[in-house]
Design a protein around this motif. Structure first.
Motif, PDB file in Angstrom:
ATOM      1  N   GLU A  61     -34.123 -36.590  13.961  1.00 47.39           N
ATOM      2  CA  GLU A  61     -34.898 -36.218  12.768  1.00 47.39           C
ATOM      3  C   GLU A  61     -35.803 -37.363  12.328  1.00 47.39           C
ATOM      4  O   GLU A  61     -37.002 -37.174  12.095  1.00 47.39           O
ATOM      5  CB  GLU A  61     -33.975 -35.821  11.624  1.00 47.39           C
ATOM      6  N   ARG A 113     -46.663 -37.189   3.060  1.00 49.80           N
ATOM      7  CA  ARG A 113     -45.802 -37.139   1.869  1.00 49.80           C
ATOM      8  C   ARG A 113     -44.546 -36.313   2.116  1.00 49.80           C
ATOM      9  O   ARG A 113     -43.485 -36.586   1.545  1.00 49.80           O
ATOM     10  CB  ARG A 113     -46.593 -36.589   0.684  1.00 49.80           C
ATOM     11  N   SER A 114     -44.640 -35.310   2.985  1.00 52.88           N
ATOM     12  CA  SER A 114     -43.481 -34.460   3.277  1.00 52.88           C
ATOM     13  C   SER A 114     -42.441 -35.176   4.134  1.00 52.88           C
ATOM     14  O   SER A 114     -41.293 -34.717   4.235  1.00 52.88           O
ATOM     15  CB  SER A 114     -43.935 -33.188   4.001  1.00 52.88           C
ATOM     16  N   GLU A 138     -41.487 -38.456   3.708  1.00 53.54           N
ATOM     17  CA  GLU A 138     -40.881 -39.607   3.036  1.00 53.54           C
ATOM     18  C   GLU A 138     -39.358 -39.526   2.971  1.00 53.54           C
ATOM     19  O   GLU A 138     -38.657 -40.506   3.250  1.00 53.54           O
ATOM     20  CB  GLU A 138     -41.454 -39.770   1.625  1.00 53.54           C
ATOM     21  N   LYS A 139     -38.805 -38.392   2.594  1.00 55.74           N
ATOM     22  CA  LYS A 139     -37.360 -38.266   2.439  1.00 55.74           C
ATOM     23  C   LYS A 139     -36.625 -38.513   3.762  1.00 55.74           C
ATOM     24  O   LYS A 139     -35.499 -39.046   3.771  1.00 55.74           O
ATOM     25  CB  LYS A 139     -37.012 -36.881   1.901  1.00 55.74           C
ATOM     26  N   LYS A 140     -37.246 -38.149   4.866  1.00 57.66           N
ATOM     27  CA  LYS A 140     -36.602 -38.313   6.173  1.00 57.66           C
ATOM     28  C   LYS A 140     -36.552 -39.774   6.616  1.00 57.66           C
ATOM     29  O   LYS A 140     -35.820 -40.110   7.558  1.00 57.66           O
ATOM     30  CB  LYS A 140     -37.338 -37.478   7.223  1.00 57.66           C
ATOM     31  N   ARG A 182     -36.091 -42.511   4.423  1.00 60.97           N
ATOM     32  CA  ARG A 182     -35.534 -43.398   3.395  1.00 60.97           C
ATOM     33  C   ARG A 182     -34.697 -44.519   3.980  1.00 60.97           C
ATOM     34  O   ARG A 182     -34.614 -45.615   3.419  1.00 60.97           O
ATOM     35  CB  ARG A 182     -34.695 -42.578   2.405  1.00 60.97           C
ATOM     36  N   LYS A 183     -34.050 -44.267   5.112  1.00 59.91           N
ATOM     37  CA  LYS A 183     -33.207 -45.284   5.742  1.00 59.91           C
ATOM     38  C   LYS A 183     -33.936 -46.014   6.866  1.00 59.91           C
ATOM     39  O   LYS A 183     -33.301 -46.737   7.646  1.00 59.91           O
ATOM     40  CB  LYS A 183     -31.927 -44.625   6.281  1.00 59.91           C
ATOM     41  N   LEU A 209     -41.090 -46.360   7.013  1.00 58.15           N
ATOM     42  CA  LEU A 209     -41.502 -45.857   5.699  1.00 58.15           C
ATOM     43  C   LEU A 209     -42.737 -46.624   5.226  1.00 58.15           C
ATOM     44  O   LEU A 209     -43.672 -46.034   4.671  1.00 58.15           O
ATOM     45  CB  LEU A 209     -40.361 -46.007   4.688  1.00 58.15           C
TER      46      LEU A 209
END
Length: 305
Positions: free
Chosen positions: A127, A157-158, A160-162, A164-165, A170
């Motif tokens: 992912e 922008r879609s 970003e959450k993927k 975070r680590k 990022l």
């Protein structure tokens, strides 16, 4: 004690010590020698790429690519392929290269990115790496002159959450978003994205990347007519590029500073300072063997009269 008895006594003692040592310690069940060496070369390749040492970067990336295949490391193969896309963009040759020694970077940028996506799907973190591939897809589209800026910004922008680590990538996302927004002439938002990338790279100690982020911010501020902010940003870029001993970046910062100063209606003092900065940039470029860049600085100086 006879020699024969002494020999067997020593041998027996050695055997007991070896047995006890084997019982007392845990033997490693994973060998990482090739992987560690490949990771080191990968870092060196990316440092060379940022420094504009393209021949060195290309050779190192090819070495890493071969090493990654030899240990079946899909994660490293993906990351190396993505650096290969960066190499193609940086050298300005997005197509396949004919002739010479064949290598993975002699393929087209599109094919290298396609391979990266395949490696991402086979990796232990599909992912995250697939999201990174989408960032590089946007970068490649920009480099190819495609202008779907709003769609690119939405895509980034879609993701970003993927990520975070994944602080390094990022930050690359925010830098890429900055490039998209500059192309869309949304200079204030672009500058904010570059500054965010710089914050992430700084927090996570990715030294060689920080100057590039601030350089992007300086460009966005300058294009937006904010000279003071642009000068401040380019001074930050220079600080970090000096810390990284990045010759080509240092010279580029000085040259960019000179260009910032003469935008709009420069004062005589700004023109004088710009001339001095460009002359200094030329000297730094020449010290690193970047002759065409040095000549561009000298041409700029001549244009100032």
């Amino acid at each position: 004690m006879c020699r024969t008895f002494r020999f067997f006594a020593v041998a027996a003692a050695s055997a007991c010590f070896a047995l006890l040592s084997g019982c007392a310690s845990k033997r490693a069940m994973v060998i990482t020698a090739v992987g560690d060496a490949a990771d080191t070369k990968f870092e060196l390749a990316n440092d060379a790429l940022v420094a504009g040492k393209f021949e060195q970067a290309g050779q190192l990336l090819c070495d890493v690519y071969t090493m990654a295949f030899s240990i079946d490391d899909a994660d490293l193969l993906c990351r190396t392929a993505l650096s290969g896309v960066s190499y193609k963009i940086a050298t300005g040759n997005l197509g396949a290269v004919k002739g010479g020694e064949p290598s993975f970077i002699s393929s087209s940028a599109d094919l290298i990115l396609s391979d990266a996506r395949h490696f991402a799907s086979a990796s232990a973190r599909p992912e995250a790496l697939s999201a990174v591939c989408e960032i590089f897809g946007v970068r490649l589209s920009l480099a190819s002159g495609k202008k779907s800026y709003r769609a690119y910004a939405d895509t980034l922008r879609s993701l970003e959450k993927k990520l975070r680590k994944e602080p390094f990538y990022l930050a690359v996302l925010h830098r890429t978003l900055g490039d998209v927004l500059v192309s869309a002439k949304d200079y204030d938002s672009a500058a904010s994205s570059f500054v965010e990338a710089a914050k992430i790279h700084t927090k996570n100690r990715y030294l060689v990347e920080i100057g590039t982020d601030w350089y992007g911010a300086a460009r966005a501020y300058s294009l937006g007519g904010k000279k003071a902010e642009a000068v401040s940003a380019i001074r930050s870029a220079l600080k970090y590029d000096r810390d990284a001993e990045n010759t080509s970046a240092i010279a580029s910062d000085y040259f960019a500073w000179a260009k910032i100063l003469v935008k709009g209606k420069p004062t005589p003092a700004e023109r004088k300072e710009a001339r001095a900065l460009a002359e200094w940039a030329s000297s730094v470029f020449r010290s690193g063997g970047f002759v065409p860049d040095a000549e561009a600085c000298e041409k700029f100086v001549a244009s100032l009269g």
